[in-house]
Scaffold this active site. Structure first.
Site, mmCIF file in Angstrom:
data_model
loop_
_atom_site.group_PDB
_atom_site.id
_atom_site.type_symbol
_atom_site.label_atom_id
_atom_site.label_comp_id
_atom_site.label_asym_id
_atom_site.label_seq_id
_atom_site.Cartn_x
_atom_site.Cartn_y
_atom_site.Cartn_z
ATOM 1 C CG ASP A 169 -1.853 1.129 1.289
ATOM 2 O OD1 ASP A 169 -2.451 1.436 0.239
ATOM 3 O OD2 ASP A 169 -2.001 1.730 2.360
ATOM 4 C CG ASP A 224 -0.846 1.676 7.336
ATOM 5 O OD1 ASP A 224 -1.547 1.561 6.310
ATOM 6 O OD2 ASP A 224 -0.499 2.767 7.806
ATOM 7 C CG ASP A 273 -3.981 -1.944 3.627
ATOM 8 O OD1 ASP A 273 -4.376 -1.809 2.458
ATOM 9 O OD2 ASP A 273 -3.342 -1.073 4.241
#
Length: 715
Positions: A403, A603, A607
């Site tokens: 990400d 995080d 996710d």
């Protein structure tokens, strides 16, 4: 009258004992594993010195057994000296060997017989099955030869008497005891990483009450307490700084030696060290909720988990002991019917040597010892491994899906540009957007709210609020329908975006800024540009991962222009823009079909599904608890350089396991035929059971010693 139970006298938590080779075995007292016979060890590790009853007992048996065995060994070996050969077979010598060896076998070696008998009763044959049969056979044969020698044929009488093997039985017991003592000591060292973590927590804390500092036990600290941390002292619990500033050494969590500046509003973690100024913190997490307590729990659970590669050792061990007993029996038969005189003596010696040398302990220890040491080593570097499977799979990762926000970037985006359109002023645009975003958990929403606070713009009440994951937020402010989010979200809500608006958004995106469209009353009222600075360590981490052969895919909800700018800046192999949580899962699944291992690092709450779908999920320690629970690996500092360390750790651990398995397999493949006498027809060599016992003990110690080398691995 009722009496309240005094918590100071409450019963301590029950200690559970488990087997390092078979973690499914648990009981509330010390003992031995019913499957492999190994000594159980506490499931939880204490910072206080532990009384290892098993080690103490084995050590006592070893020293007493060794003292009694030495004269037996000397008497039994005197036949090698021609001038003293007659002493060995003298009646006094033979009875002395019997009297000295019997307590060694029946007392010092008693735990081995108990475990051996239980293994046959439960049908879980193990190393102690072989030891009990081998030692029992050598001692029983010698007792019969001493007490009723007439039952043996004349061919068994080399010097007028039947040879005895009391020295072999006694020496084997002492050697196995030595191996057990060395093994138990080495196993105790594998918990060193957890003990080191436990010792980081101070036993007391300074609580500020009524303008006075009072020292209290750490267990009495409650959430909300104000605590003083003096220079050089350890932070007692997780909390927020109220008074500062100071510098805190967080190396115990992150592995980074440079102290981190702390000022009011910053978070501190229990176990870190305050280096310079005095701090006053407010306790936020205490006891089992602290980061350090969670780390200890995660490390302990990971050390007891099983890696997939251990299945190979388990399958071999399941058939190994029965096969060894069969080989020993075959060896006995061949020597007895085909071998030279004294055939019975040779048959017994070869069978006992096969049983003793083929101990499968080294095979069983090969994987769990390396896992325990490797997981502890990772914890010291801020790499928390949830289970052994994740540790094994991580080394085979070929793709890393990451990400952007909070992983590649700082995760603290700032509102840098406000672009109002005709009819709307800057203050109104920010006020309406921040009022909506106040109810969102996304980092970009927090940036907009902070931007309003910095500009001292008051927020309004919101009605009919709703949030579309990966899209934006909507609601009514002062009766006016308001939308904030991506262009795709705005269009889906029925608001048209002019070409001029799109062009101005694209210019901001090419500068690596994330753009939010703001619509009021079904008209685009302006743009908000948010920038999230890339972490200073990200470029170094990307280069390190490339050196390890890992390719990176950045999956972000940002638009293509912003994603492309970040990917080019960092040298990322591939990027996917404007992805939603479901898209990340599909991306992970498509990469897995290529045959290479796929890891996912993130995080946020959004996710978590992709982290669970990947072969290995990697959570940044600075992120949400949901992400950490979904991941197999957590990087405490939230620094991707830790991922490179984790991959090196995985590969070093698996290399160590393969070395152990190769040694254990190779040892048995070579040892069993030699013990059976395969060298005798060519060189006249027949392996003594004493040498077999020494080799068996050293094999287990060698495997553990090799595993302990991981503690010095450079990551």
């Amino acid at each position: 009258m009722t009496l309240e139970r005094n918590p100071a006298f409450a019963e301590p938590a029950r200690t559970l004992y488990t087997c390092p080779m078979h973690p499914q075995i648990e009981q509330d007292r010390p003992g031995s594993c019913p499957i492999c016979g190994m000594a159980l060890e506490p499931k939880t590790v204490s910072a206080a010195p532990e009384d290892n009853a098993e080690l103490r007992d084995m050590t006592r048996r070893f020293w007493i057994g060794a003292a009694l065995t030495l004269p037996v060994f000397v008497l039994g070996m005197l036949h090698l000296v021609p001038s003293l050969a007659h002493v060995t077979n003298a009646p006094v010598s033979r009875w002395a060997q019997f009297l000295l060896a019997t307590p060694v076998v029946l007392w010092a070696g008693w735990p081995f017989f108990v475990r051996g008998v239980r293994s046959f009763r439960t049908r879980h044959l193990n190393m102690f099955s072989l030891i009990a049969v081998g030692v029992g056979a050598a001692w029983s044969y010698s007792v019969v030869a001493l007490l009723v020698p007439q039952v043996f044929p004349d061919t068994m009488r080399a010097h007028g008497v039947v040879d005895l093997y009391f020295e072999a039985a006694a020496v084997i017991v002492v050697l196995v005891l030595l191996g057990q003592v060395l093994e138990l000591r080495a196993r105790a060292r594998t918990s060193g990483a957890i003990k080191a973590l436990l010792n980081l927590t101070p036993p007391t804390a300074l609580r500020i009450a009524n303008d006075r500092d009072e020292e209290i036990p750490l267990s009495e600290v409650s959430v909300g307490d104000r605590l003083r941390v003096r220079p050089g002292a350890k932070v007692p619990v997780d909390g927020e700084v109220e008074q500062g500033p100071s510098s805190v050494d967080e190396s115990m969590l992150t592995g980074e030696s440079m102290p981190v500046e702390k000022s009011p509003g910053d978070r501190v973690t229990g176990g870190t060290v305050n280096t310079t100024g005095s701090l006053v913190i407010r306790a936020e997490k205490v006891g089992a909720d602290t980061m350090l307590a969670r780390i200890v729990k995660m490390v302990a659970e990971a050390q007891r988990s099983r890696a997939p590669i251990q299945g190979l050792a388990d399958r071999v061990a399941a058939v190994f002991v029965p096969a060894v007993i069969a080989v020993a029996a075959l060896s006995f038969v061949l020597w007895y019917f085909v071998g030279p005189e004294p055939r019975l003596a040779y048959a017994i010696v070869s069978a006992v040597a096969v049983l003793i040398i083929a101990c499968p302990c080294a095979l069983g220890l090969a994987t769990p010892m390396s896992i325990m040491v490797g997981v502890g080593r990772g914890a010291q570097e801020g790499v928390l491994v949830k289970n052994a499977e994740a540790l094994e799979l991580l080394g085979r990762v070929g793709w890393l899906v990451i990400d952007k926000t909070g992983t590649l970037t700082e995760g603290h985006p700032e509102l840098v540009d406000v672009v109002p359109f005709a009819g709307v002023d800057e203050g109104t645009l920010v006020r309406y957007a921040a009022s909506l975003e106040r109810s969102s958990e996304h980092p970009l929403a927090a940036a907009v709210v902070r931007g309003a606070e910095e500009r001292k713009i008051p927020l309004a009440e919101v009605a009919k609020f709703r949030s579309i994951t990966g899209g934006g937020v909507a609601g009514e402010i002062n009766g006016r329908r308001t939308l904030v989010g991506k262009a795709k979200f705005i269009s889906a809500e029925g608001v048209s975006i002019s070409q001029d608006s799109a062009d101005r958004a694209a210019a901001l995106q090419r500068a690596a800024k994330t753009v939010l469209f703001v619509a009021i009353d079904d008209q685009v009222a302006g743009l908000l540009a948010v920038a999230d600075p890339i972490k200073a360590t990200t470029s170094e981490a990307v280069a390190a991962l490339h050196q390890l052969g890992v390719k990176l895919v950045m999956a972000t909800g940002d638009n293509r222009s912003t994603a492309e700018a970040v990917a080019k800046q960092l040298g990322i192999d591939r990027f996917e823009a404007e992805v939603e949580p479901a898209d990340k899962i599909r991306l992970v699944e498509s990469l897995k079909q290529g045959g290479r291992g796929v890891a996912m690092a993130g995080d946020g709450i959004n996710d978590a599904p992709a982290l669970a779908a990947a072969d290995v999920g990697i959570a940044m320690g600075t992120g949400t608890d949901v992400a950490m629970e979904s991941a197999g690996v957590t990087l405490v500092k939230g620094d991707l350089r830790g991922l490179a360390k984790a991959i090196r750790l995985s590969r070093a651990t698996m290399r160590n396991i393969r070395q152990n398995l190769f040694f254990a397999f190779g040892y048995n493949i070579l040892g069993v035929p030699i013990a059976a006498g395969i060298l005798y027809p060519f060189f006249g060599l027949l392996l003594s059971p004493i040498i077999a016992g020494a080799a068996m003990s050293l094999s287990s110690v060698s495997v553990i010693s090799n595993a302990l080398r991981l503690r010095r691995t450079r990551l």
